[in-house]
Design an enzyme around this catalytic site. Structure first.
Site, PDB file in Angstrom:
ATOM      1  N   HIS A  68       0.813  -1.222   0.000  1.00 53.75           N
ATOM      2  CA  HIS A  68       0.000   0.000   0.000  1.00 53.75           C
ATOM      3  C   HIS A  68       0.846   1.271   0.000  1.00 53.75           C
ATOM      4  O   HIS A  68       0.317   2.371  -0.189  1.00 53.75           O
ATOM      5  CB  HIS A  68      -1.037  -0.013   1.132  1.00 53.75           C
ATOM      6  CG  HIS A  68      -0.553   0.421   2.469  1.00 53.75           C
ATOM      7  ND1 HIS A  68      -0.221  -0.456   3.477  1.00 53.75           N
ATOM      8  CD2 HIS A  68      -0.339   1.654   2.976  1.00 53.75           C
ATOM      9  CE1 HIS A  68       0.165   0.232   4.528  1.00 53.75           C
ATOM     10  NE2 HIS A  68       0.099   1.511   4.256  1.00 53.75           N
ATOM     11  N   ASP A 118      -0.081  -7.506   1.899  1.00 52.20           N
ATOM     12  CA  ASP A 118       0.464  -6.145   1.840  1.00 52.20           C
ATOM     13  C   ASP A 118       1.991  -6.159   1.884  1.00 52.20           C
ATOM     14  O   ASP A 118       2.605  -5.837   2.902  1.00 52.20           O
ATOM     15  CB  ASP A 118      -0.113  -5.341   3.022  1.00 52.20           C
ATOM     16  CG  ASP A 118       0.043  -3.841   2.836  1.00 52.20           C
ATOM     17  OD1 ASP A 118       0.470  -3.411   1.756  1.00 52.20           O
ATOM     18  OD2 ASP A 118      -0.266  -3.110   3.808  1.00 52.20           O
ATOM     19  N   SER A 208       4.027   2.486   8.399  1.00 50.95           N
ATOM     20  CA  SER A 208       3.713   1.492   7.376  1.00 50.95           C
ATOM     21  C   SER A 208       4.919   1.129   6.526  1.00 50.95           C
ATOM     22  O   SER A 208       5.702   2.010   6.155  1.00 50.95           O
ATOM     23  CB  SER A 208       2.646   2.052   6.432  1.00 50.95           C
ATOM     24  OG  SER A 208       1.393   1.772   6.937  1.00 50.95           O
TER      25      SER A 208
HETATM   26  C1  4AZ Z   1      -1.429   3.194   8.636  1.00 48.68           C
HETATM   27  O1  4AZ Z   1      -2.449   3.766   8.254  1.00 48.68           O
HETATM   28  C2  4AZ Z   1      -1.461   2.462   9.926  1.00 48.68           C
HETATM   29  N1  4AZ Z   1      -2.052   0.996  14.666  1.00 48.68           N
HETATM   30  C3  4AZ Z   1      -0.359   1.728  10.330  1.00 48.68           C
HETATM   31  C4  4AZ Z   1      -0.392   1.041  11.513  1.00 48.68           C
HETATM   32  C5  4AZ Z   1      -1.514   1.074  12.300  1.00 48.68           C
HETATM   33  C6  4AZ Z   1      -2.621   1.815  11.920  1.00 48.68           C
HETATM   34  C7  4AZ Z   1      -2.591   2.511  10.715  1.00 48.68           C
HETATM   35  C8  4AZ Z   1      -1.554   0.300  13.575  1.00 48.68           C
HETATM   36  O2  4AZ Z   1      -0.401   3.239   7.964  1.00 48.68           O
END
Ligand code: 4AZ
Length: 259
Positions: A68, A118, A208
């Protein structure tokens, strides 16, 4: 929040004066700043010179991140040419070693709706000779294992990215328990694993694509979650042991010449 012994008058004064600041210091969410270059395999991913995600060096010319992070989520045309990777720094203000991306590989199994599968492998425009790589864990990690997560992501839900790299340790939560927690709010597929210290330690947007390291090997990729640091919703990670075949294949293709 403000615990002190009677003798530590100075601490009392500091706590009363700055307690509101300490109270909000919840890096990654509930972590602490990385002050030395201890995680040289960590990289930052940029799109049009804007920081977007974390990643990890798995070869001196290949980065592992989340699918993503390399898709068009804005509805505009996505261009791999606009991606770049910065390695070898612990502060967003430092450029470090920069590389462009030759190509990115995502599995057809990836589903943007559910964030299933992902994972992405990025091949760099040229090698990073000084790169230090993180080994991947081929086998599933036991529930309850304490794992390291690092990133420049939001330090609280709805917060902002952190200039300084942050780290925290989160225990792995079983998939069954995680699915129970999410209920109708998300599907925890076989390609996902969950971890968090409920209400305390978690990953957050901006983390992420970054690595989750268990017992010295990368076992997960920060993927998604409902909010950050919430009691009821653990962070969700791509389970590397389940997508290992894809990663291995993607790294192998790099050595094949298409005529
Ligand atoms: C994100 O949107 C995301 N709490 C990454 C990790 C978490 C929530 C959202 C985990 O990239």
């Amino acid at each position: 929040m403000c615990q002190f012994s009677r003798l530590l008058v100075l601490q009392l004064v500091l706590c009363l004066a700055f307690g509101h600041i300490y109270g909000h210091q919840m890096p990654i969410v509930g972590g602490s700043a990385v002050t030395e270059k201890k995680y040289p395999y960590f990289v930052r991913l940029y799109y049009e010179n804007k920081f977007i995600c974390g990643g990890s060096l798995v070869r001196n010319n290949a980065v592992l991140t989340a699918a993503h992070c390399v898709e068009d989520s804005s509805g505009e045309d996505f261009s791999v040419k606009a991606l770049s990777v910065h390695a070898g720094t612990i502060n967003l203000g430092d450029t470090g070693v920069e590389r462009e991306i030759k190509y990115a590989m995502v599995s057809k199994e990836y589903d943007a709706e559910t964030a299933n599968y992902d994972v992405a492998v990025l091949i760099l425009s040229s090698t990073i000779p000084s790169a230090s790589v993180i080994p991947l864990d081929r086998s599933a990690v036991a529930d309850g294992t304490s794992c390291l997560v690092i990133g420049h992501g939001h330090t609280e839900e709805g917060g902002v990215v952190s200039n300084q790299l942050q780290k925290t340790y989160v225990p792995v939560v079983s998939r069954e328990e995680c699915q129970r927690e999410y209920g109708d709010n998300g599907i925890i597929t076989q390609y996902m694993m969950c971890a968090s210290e409920p209400g305390k330690k978690d990953s957050c947007p901006g983390d992420s694509g970054g690595p989750m390291i268990c017992n010295g090997k990368q076992a997960g990729i920060v993927s998604w979650g409902e909010g950050c640091g919430r009691v009821e919703y653990p962070g969700v990670y791509t389970d590397i042991s389940k997508v290992y075949g894809f990663i291995e294949y993607a790294l192998m293709i790099e050595n094949i010449v298409f005529i």
